[in-house]
Design a protein around this motif. Structure first.
Motif, PDB file in Angstrom:
ATOM      1  N   HIS A  18       0.761  -1.122   0.049  1.00  0.00           N
ATOM      2  CA  HIS A  18      -0.055  -0.083  -0.030  1.00  0.00           C
ATOM      3  C   HIS A  18       0.937   1.395   0.053  1.00  0.00           C
ATOM      4  N   GLY A  19       2.312   1.133  -0.002  1.00  0.00           N
ATOM      5  CA  GLY A  19       2.994   2.391  -0.165  1.00  0.00           C
ATOM      6  C   GLY A  19       3.631   2.718   1.165  1.00  0.00           C
ATOM      7  N   LYS A  20       3.942   1.931   2.163  1.00  0.00           N
ATOM      8  CA  LYS A  20       4.588   2.471   3.218  1.00  0.00           C
ATOM      9  C   LYS A  20       6.200   2.964   2.984  1.00  0.00           C
ATOM     10  N   THR A  21       6.408   2.153   2.223  1.00  0.00           N
ATOM     11  CA  THR A  21       8.189   2.145   2.062  1.00  0.00           C
ATOM     12  C   THR A  21       8.467   3.536   1.105  1.00  0.00           C
ATOM     13  N   THR A  22       7.507   3.646   0.272  1.00  0.00           N
ATOM     14  CA  THR A  22       7.483   4.833  -0.725  1.00  0.00           C
ATOM     15  C   THR A  22       7.192   6.121   0.099  1.00  0.00           C
ATOM     16  N   LEU A  23       6.367   6.046   1.136  1.00  0.00           N
ATOM     17  CA  LEU A  23       5.816   7.233   1.745  1.00  0.00           C
ATOM     18  C   LEU A  23       7.317   7.506   2.761  1.00  0.00           C
ATOM     19  N   ILE A  77       9.438  -6.102  -1.739  1.00  0.00           N
ATOM     20  CA  ILE A  77       8.538  -6.086  -0.386  1.00  0.00           C
ATOM     21  C   ILE A  77       9.537  -6.033   0.690  1.00  0.00           C
ATOM     22  N   THR A  78       8.956  -5.165   1.651  1.00  0.00           N
ATOM     23  CA  THR A  78       9.708  -5.177   2.854  1.00  0.00           C
ATOM     24  C   THR A  78       9.503  -6.423   3.817  1.00  0.00           C
ATOM     25  N   MET A  79      10.714  -6.734   4.215  1.00  0.00           N
ATOM     26  CA  MET A  79      10.840  -8.064   5.049  1.00  0.00           C
ATOM     27  C   MET A  79      11.416  -7.665   6.604  1.00  0.00           C
ATOM     28  N   PRO A 110       6.918  -4.072   7.541  1.00  0.00           N
ATOM     29  CA  PRO A 110       6.383  -4.815   6.404  1.00  0.00           C
ATOM     30  C   PRO A 110       4.960  -5.167   6.360  1.00  0.00           C
ATOM     31  N   GLY A 111       4.416  -5.383   5.327  1.00  0.00           N
ATOM     32  CA  GLY A 111       2.962  -5.332   5.404  1.00  0.00           C
ATOM     33  C   GLY A 111       2.536  -6.796   4.973  1.00  0.00           C
ATOM     34  N   HIS A 112       3.597  -7.646   4.424  1.00  0.00           N
ATOM     35  CA  HIS A 112       3.330  -9.253   4.033  1.00  0.00           C
ATOM     36  C   HIS A 112       2.862  -9.961   5.192  1.00  0.00           C
ATOM     37  N   ASN A 128      -3.406   6.461   0.580  1.00  0.00           N
ATOM     38  CA  ASN A 128      -2.343   6.770  -0.409  1.00  0.00           C
ATOM     39  C   ASN A 128      -2.831   6.183  -1.990  1.00  0.00           C
ATOM     40  N   LYS A 129      -1.901   6.716  -2.875  1.00  0.00           N
ATOM     41  CA  LYS A 129      -2.164   6.185  -4.144  1.00  0.00           C
ATOM     42  C   LYS A 129      -3.339   6.944  -4.921  1.00  0.00           C
ATOM     43  N   ILE A 130      -3.615   8.122  -4.187  1.00  0.00           N
ATOM     44  CA  ILE A 130      -4.811   8.895  -5.116  1.00  0.00           C
ATOM     45  C   ILE A 130      -4.687   9.082  -6.617  1.00  0.00           C
ATOM     46  N   ASP A 131      -3.508   8.989  -6.987  1.00  0.00           N
ATOM     47  CA  ASP A 131      -3.094   9.132  -8.550  1.00  0.00           C
ATOM     48  C   ASP A 131      -3.838   8.147  -9.276  1.00  0.00           C
ATOM     49  N   ARG A 132      -3.859   6.813  -8.533  1.00  0.00           N
ATOM     50  CA  ARG A 132      -4.508   5.771  -9.455  1.00  0.00           C
ATOM     51  C   ARG A 132      -5.981   5.948  -9.655  1.00  0.00           C
ATOM     52  N   SER A 174      -0.197  10.855  -2.609  1.00  0.00           N
ATOM     53  CA  SER A 174       0.382  10.195  -3.706  1.00  0.00           C
ATOM     54  C   SER A 174       1.781   9.975  -3.391  1.00  0.00           C
ATOM     55  N   ALA A 175       2.331   9.013  -2.841  1.00  0.00           N
ATOM     56  CA  ALA A 175       3.436   8.800  -2.406  1.00  0.00           C
ATOM     57  C   ALA A 175       4.447   9.088  -3.418  1.00  0.00           C
ATOM     58  N   ILE A 176       3.795   8.209  -4.600  1.00  0.00           N
ATOM     59  CA  ILE A 176       5.029   7.973  -5.407  1.00  0.00           C
ATOM     60  C   ILE A 176       5.271   9.482  -6.506  1.00  0.00           C
ATOM     61  N   ASP A 177       4.119  10.111  -6.311  1.00  0.00           N
ATOM     62  CA  ASP A 177       4.254  11.452  -7.255  1.00  0.00           C
ATOM     63  C   ASP A 177       4.548  12.470  -6.079  1.00  0.00           C
TER      64      ASP A 177
HETATM   65  N1  LIG Z   1       0.338   4.666  -8.296  1.00  0.00           N
HETATM   66  C1  LIG Z   1       0.696   4.530  -7.223  1.00  0.00           C
HETATM   67  N2  LIG Z   1       1.724   3.740  -6.736  1.00  0.00           N
HETATM   68  C2  LIG Z   1       2.330   3.740  -5.417  1.00  0.00           C
HETATM   69  C3  LIG Z   1       2.165   4.657  -4.526  1.00  0.00           C
HETATM   70  N3  LIG Z   1       2.921   4.476  -3.608  1.00  0.00           N
HETATM   71  C4  LIG Z   1       3.681   3.454  -3.673  1.00  0.00           C
HETATM   72  N4  LIG Z   1       3.236   2.709  -4.959  1.00  0.00           N
HETATM   73  C5  LIG Z   1       3.867   1.650  -5.644  1.00  0.00           C
HETATM   74  O1  LIG Z   1       3.297   0.521  -4.836  1.00  0.00           O
HETATM   75  C6  LIG Z   1       4.325  -0.351  -4.935  1.00  0.00           C
HETATM   76  C7  LIG Z   1       4.426  -0.726  -3.398  1.00  0.00           C
HETATM   77  O2  LIG Z   1       5.162   0.186  -2.693  1.00  0.00           O
HETATM   78  P1  LIG Z   1       5.904   0.126  -1.553  1.00  0.00           P
HETATM   79  O3  LIG Z   1       6.206   1.321  -0.691  1.00  0.00           O
HETATM   80  O4  LIG Z   1       7.135  -0.962  -1.575  1.00  0.00           O
HETATM   81  O5  LIG Z   1       4.877  -0.839  -0.435  1.00  0.00           O
HETATM   82  P2  LIG Z   1       4.877  -1.183   0.999  1.00  0.00           P
HETATM   83  O6  LIG Z   1       3.825  -0.818   1.570  1.00  0.00           O
HETATM   84  O7  LIG Z   1       6.082  -0.843   1.748  1.00  0.00           O
HETATM   85  O8  LIG Z   1       4.891  -2.688   0.736  1.00  0.00           O
HETATM   86  P3  LIG Z   1       5.629  -4.022   1.859  1.00  0.00           P
HETATM   87  O9  LIG Z   1       6.575  -3.167   2.751  1.00  0.00           O
HETATM   88  O10 LIG Z   1       6.047  -4.882   1.029  1.00  0.00           O
HETATM   89  O11 LIG Z   1       4.426  -4.175   2.712  1.00  0.00           O
HETATM   90  C8  LIG Z   1       5.289   0.021  -5.497  1.00  0.00           C
HETATM   91  O12 LIG Z   1       5.598  -0.541  -6.773  1.00  0.00           O
HETATM   92  C9  LIG Z   1       5.531   1.646  -5.493  1.00  0.00           C
HETATM   93  O13 LIG Z   1       5.839   2.259  -6.547  1.00  0.00           O
HETATM   94  C10 LIG Z   1       1.093   5.884  -4.994  1.00  0.00           C
HETATM   95  O14 LIG Z   1       1.104   6.788  -4.563  1.00  0.00           O
HETATM   96  N5  LIG Z   1       0.644   5.599  -6.415  1.00  0.00           N
END
Ligand SMILES: Nc1nc2c(ncn2[C@@H]2O[C@H](COP(=O)(O)OP(=O)(O)OP(=O)(O)O)[C@@H](O)[C@H]2O)c(=O)[nH]1
Ligand SMILES: [Mg+2]
Length: 1028
Positions: free
Chosen positions: A30-35, A68-70, A94-96, A146-150, A236-239
């Motif tokens: 769901h984007g934890k590490t990205t955030l 994925i985070t471990m 980690p989320g897994h 998160n991921k509102i861009d989607r 949207s963490a990725i953006d």
């Molecule tokens: N479209 C979109 N994709 C995103 C966003 N944030 C993260 N992602 C994507 O989601 C995927 C997972 O992101 P992670 O940050 O690794 O997710 P995580 O929650 O840390 O995952 P685990 O640690 O494995 O539980 C990656 O491919 C990111 O690029 C977002 O805001 N928008």
């Protein structure tokens, strides 16, 4: 902002009021590490261009490869909010599901949590789990959607639709919180009622029952997530963008001249802007108007995406850029990927780090605000009540919550810690949460003698570290209220420990683990000489991983038990690269089974009802089979009662195996903790001690009893619960030993419930009572099918005759029942008249041979009586078990899969192939995603996740969690018996028998005898017609 210097962080550590210890929690992906990347970038540790792509906190190679985070990792960040400066100790978890134990440790260390939810997927199973974990640890959560861009780019929703969708997600999240809250209120209320009841008994009888559940009076509004409360951020963490409505309220209050407070209340909700009246009005939905949130917030974002990503309209982009007052570098605007330009604009316009960190600073508590309730919960382990703890210990509570000033204070310092991570180089580390100041030179300097308290040892901390993601900084001292690493505890800590300068501090309550370790493999080094390295490595792994278990089986194998396939892989990698640093080989996963008995089937294998005669035929068969087993000491009657006499003929036991109802088995399985407490209480009662148990555990025990009573109904079970002798295996398992011996009244296992009134009357135990229990425990630990533990079996002991200690002198005394009495009476007179009289009748030599002089001399050659009885009971149980229809039970995973409609068919295909069973399927509203819930045998699950991912091109990924044990319906010993079965399956009946396959696999692994036909087709095949 540049790279924050170490001195800065050290100075910030001294002000606990401005420290926030927080973790990021969410479902997988769901984007934890990205955030976290975005937050880390705000401190200049990584470049903001790389934020979201680097996944800085995923520092392990396998984390980067798998994506994925471990393992959780921690980092300390600095943030200025208003005129205050804050230190944020951030833990990315980690989320897994396999790693949910990492989440348990992370929540224990923190005071607050950022819960991330994917705007498309919404609340997922792990989202619920993490919300519950945060709740159980009493830490405060805030929400990031998160991921509102989607929603814009993938789902192509309009801003209005997106608003409705977001509202739904919020409702889902709040529904989870609501459930947790309601159950807590009801529980508290139940507790209160009980106390009142007790008081009421003392005072007067006329109490009016209060029907309200107590929910109405409790204000729970602060618990829920709502943008107007300021505890929700849309991102949207990725953006790189994110905002809370505070941000927009601030902008528009300046621009439109509306009060900020008004905007804060109305920006989220059913409000609209009436242009005519120049006022904000209620009832947007009813009047078909655009809600304020859509008009003032979402529309801006949508038009930005439209201009930059979807239409790539250069002119419009320029307009927007100037109106927002952001600067875009030429290389960004020329970049072929529009996302680059987008993040360049957004990260200046609505920086996500600012939105999230401001919310964290405002809404999450500092370590000083730790709730009293949390401290009490931490300190009262097991059944103990906090106020029953020693005074000295209770005093520590104030110490833990008192505001620790900078510097050090030595009075009653409590240093609380949880071991987090052990790496070989750099030195072993453990991240700890210091609740009071600790200074290095002094270490733990409790002067009291600690040696006599169990599990307590004295240690000194060698190094203190600041955790900075991939790096560590050594520190000289750390003030209370921080998350840090401690070195030098390797010798003292197994998995987790509570560190305290005062020996009065009890160990904290164990962590709440959601995952059960279930996948086991045997491990050995490639080169046998490296065994010591492996043993050491496994010990370190055991310390480092909160969930992995390491053990040596009776066979001498080194076994590693993990939560799932991914976890297993990580543990093996860890062993290879970090802890043992040798080549290792692992066996195929060892899959656990359980053995059970069932009621005789009503239909045969071709679904024909079994008539009376056919049943007789079956019983006949059973009889025949058992006759082979019968000997002079063993007798099996047609009702399934097995009677067995010990070799010295002193004791005879009669045992019958009865299947327990499914619900009862499930209840026993889930109440193992309660049964364990019950056993502890009984043990101490037997020893004459009294254990101070809390009302709550007593209540749990009586609940269990009541539930068992309601489940064990019917003639067969009359009074059964009262007659329970023991649970097993290991004294708390899901099998029951029942006392049906006539005339033997033993003290009930439930005696702790009626303590006081009946204790004095309780009859004493018969001699060797314990041996019967031990025999049962052994039998329940490994069944006759493939030496796996039993489950859901009740052994009813119907006969237990013991003759007095005088050993009978004649081996053949059992033959003549009528003479037995005399035999014992005259037993001391060797060669008495009766014996000689008989001896004359029989050929003299034969009689001598039968008498075996050494037996006659003493019964000692069979060993002590207790031992013989244990063996006899064990054997009797095994035979009784075999006299019933036997079945294997398989461990089952529940499996949640999210998949889009087009790959649904393939998901079903894979599930079907692996004996999975779909429970339900649901469409996520507003999306084309389906959630499928299924159960799948653990035995079939290896490679399942990979296969699903491959077959669906990565569009679906399952989450497997151990859920329960299930009886495999086919009988491993089945052979055709009825006419129809012969017709259908043929004489050899060599069609696939899943249960037999599993059973033989286990037997082969354990080196047991496997009955198999080697020559399968040696005869000429005949047609069935001729055969008849
Ligand atoms: N479209 C979109 N994709 C995103 C966003 N944030 C993260 N992602 C994507 O989601 C995927 C997972 O992101 P992670 O940050 O690794 O997710 P995580 O929650 O840390 O995952 P685990 O640690 O494995 O539980 C990656 O491919 C990111 O690029 C977002 O805001 N928008
Ligand atoms: Mg992650």
């Amino acid at each position: 902002m540049g790279h924050t210097s170490l001195e800065k962080i050290i100075s910030l550590q001294r002000n606990p009021a401005n420290i926030r210890n927080l973790c990021i929690l969410a479902h997988v992906d769901h984007g934890k590490t990205t955030l976290a990347d975005c937050l880390v970038a705000s401190n200049g540790i990584i470049s903001s261009r790389l934020a979201g792509k680097l996944r800085y906190l995923d520092s392990r190679e396998d984390e980067q490869i798998r994506g994925i985070t471990m393992k959780s990792s921690a980092i300390s960040l600095h943030y200025s909010h208003g005129d205050q400066e804050y230190l944020l100790n951030l833990i990315d978890s980690p989320g897994h599901v396999d790693f949910s134990s990492e989440v348990s440790t992370a929540v224990r260390l923190c005071d607050g949590a950022v819960v991330v939810v994917d705007a498309v997927e919404g609340v997922c199973p792990q989202t619920q789990v993490v919300l519950r974990q945060a709740w159980l640890e009493n830490i405060r959560p805030v929400l990031v959607i998160n991921k509102i861009d989607r929603l814009v780019v993938e789902l192509k929703l309009t801003s209005q639709e997106a608003y409705t969708h977001l509202k739904k997600i919020l409702e889902q999240v709040n529904a989870v919180t609501g459930t947790l809250f309601t159950s807590k209120v009801l529980e508290e209320r139940a507790g209160k009622e009980e106390e009142e009841e007790k008081e009421g008994e003392k005072s007067s009888g006329d109490q009016v029952y209060d029907w309200s559940a107590g929910l109405e009076e409790v204000d729970d509004s602060h618990l829920y997530f709502s943008p107007d409360q300021g505890n929700v951020v849309f991102a949207s963490a990725i953006d790189g963008w994110g905002f809370s409505i505070q941000h927009f309220a601030h902008i528009y209050s300046e621009r439109m001249g509306i009060k900020k407070e008004v905007l804060l209340k109305t920006l989220w909700g059913d409000f609209y802007l009436s242009m005519k009246a120049k006022r904000i009005m209620k009832g947007a939905q009813a009047k078909g108007k655009k809600p304020l949130f859509v008009q003032l917030v979402l529309d801006n974002i949508w038009s930005l995406y439209d201009a930059v990503v979807i239409r790539r309209d250069k002119e419009k982009v320029e307009k927007v850029v100037t109106s927002l007052g952001v600067k875009v570098m030429a290389r960004d605007s020329r970049h072929s990927d529009p996302k680059v330009l987008l993040s360049a604009i957004c990260s200046q316009w609505l920086p996500v780090s600012q939105a999230v960190l401001s919310m964290v600073c405002e809404k999450l508590p500092s370590p000083l605000e730790m709730a009293a309730e949390r401290v009490e919960k931490l300190m009262s382990v097991g059944a103990r009540r906090f106020d029953s703890l020693p005074e000295q210990t209770q005093h520590l509570k104030t110490g833990m919550r008192r505001s620790p000033s900078a510097g050090s204070r030595r009075d009653g310092d409590t240093l609380t810690g949880w071991q987090r991570r052990a790496t070989e180089s750099p030195p072993t580390l453990r991240a700890c949460h210091l609740q009071d100041s600790a200074q290095l030179p002094e270490g733990c300097s409790a002067s009291d003698d600690v040696s006599e308290i169990p599990h307590l040892s004295r240690c000194s901390m060698e190094n203190l570290y600041l955790l900075m993601g991939r790096e560590l900084e050594e520190l000289q001292e750390v003030p209370a209220g921080n998350v840090l690493g401690i070195g030098g505890l390797e010798e003292f800590v197994l998995k987790s420990a509570t560190l305290s300068t005062s020996p009065a501090c009890p160990p904290f309550t164990p962590l709440n683990f959601e995952a059960t370790p279930i996948v086991r493999v045997a491990i050995e080094p490639k080169h046998p000489s490296e065994m010591p390295k492996l043993v050491r490595g496994m010990r370190l792994l055991n310390q480092a991983d909160p969930c992995a278990e390491v053990l040596i089986q009776e066979t001498g194998e080194h076994v590693l038990v993990t939560a799932g396939e991914v976890h297993l892989q990580r543990c093996l990698d860890d062993l290879r690269e970090r802890f043992a640093k040798i080549e290792i080989s692992a066996s195929e996963p060892i899959i656990p089974f359980r053995e059970t008995v069932v009621r005789p089937p009503k239909v045969d294998m071709v679904n024909e009802e079994l008539g009376k005669q056919q049943k007789v035929a079956i019983i006949h068969q059973v009889k025949e089979a058992s006759q082979g087993r019968s000997s002079d000491t063993l007798h099996l009657d047609s009702s399934g009662l097995v009677t067995l006499t010990t070799p010295n003929r002193l004791a005879t036991v009669g045992v019958r195996a009865i299947p327990l109802p499914q619900e009862a088995t499930r209840l026993l399985e889930s109440s193992s903790e309660v049964i364990r407490t019950l056993e502890q209480v009984n043990m101490s009662l037997r020893e004459g001690k009294s254990l101070d148990i809390s009302v709550r555990s007593l209540e749990a025990i009586s609940d269990l009893k009541a539930q068992l009573e309601s489940l064990l109904q019917g003639r067969k079970w009359r009074n059964a619960v009262e007659r329970i002798w023991a649970f097993g295996p290991r004294r708390y398992g899901p099998n029951i030993l029942l006392n049906s011996v006539e005339g033997y009244q033993r003290p009930s296992v439930w005696q702790c419930l009626s303590r006081g009134d009946k204790a004095s009357e309780a009859t004493a135990l018969r001699d060797f009572d314990n041996s019967v229990v031990s025999g049962f425990q052994l039998a329940a630990l490994s069944g006759p099918m493939c030496e796996e533990p039993l489950m859901g079996v009740c052994f009813s002991v119907e006969r237990w005759d013991v003759q007095s200690a005088a050993p009978p002198q004649r081996q053949d005394s059992v033959e003549e029942d009528s003479t037995r009495h005399e035999a014992t009476v005259e037993s001391n007179v060797e060669g008495s008249s009766e014996t000689s009289a008989r001896a004359e009748g029989v050929a003299a030599g034969q009689s001598h041979a039968r008498r075996r002089p050494e037996v006659a001399a003493s019964s000692d050659c069979y060993g002590p009586v207790s031992g013989q009885l244990i063996a006899a009971v064990k054997e009797a149980c095994r035979h009784a078990f075999q006299a019933q229809p036997q079945r294997l039970m398989a461990a089952m995973y529940t499996c949640e899969i999210m998949a889009t409609a087009d790959v649904l068919g393939r998901v079903y295909g894979v599930l079907g192939k692996r004996e999975g069973r779909v429970l339900h399927e649901e469409m996520k509203e507003g999306t084309d995603m389906f959630t499928i819930k299924a159960v799948l045998p653990v035995a079939e699950s290896f490679g399942f996740a990979d296969e699903i991912r491959k077959r669906t091109s990565g569009l679906a990924s399952p989450q497997l969690v151990f859920s329960h044990w299930e009886v495999i319906s086919s009988d491993p010993y089945w052979v055709p018996t009825t006419e129809e079965e012969y017709l259908h399956f043929g004489e050899k009946a060599d069609s696939e028998n899943q249960a037999l396959k599993y059973m033989n696999a286990v037997r082969r692994r354990k080196g047991l005898y496997v009955e198999e036909k080697i020559v399968e087709h040696a005869e000429k095949q005949r047609t069935l017609g001729k055969n008849k």
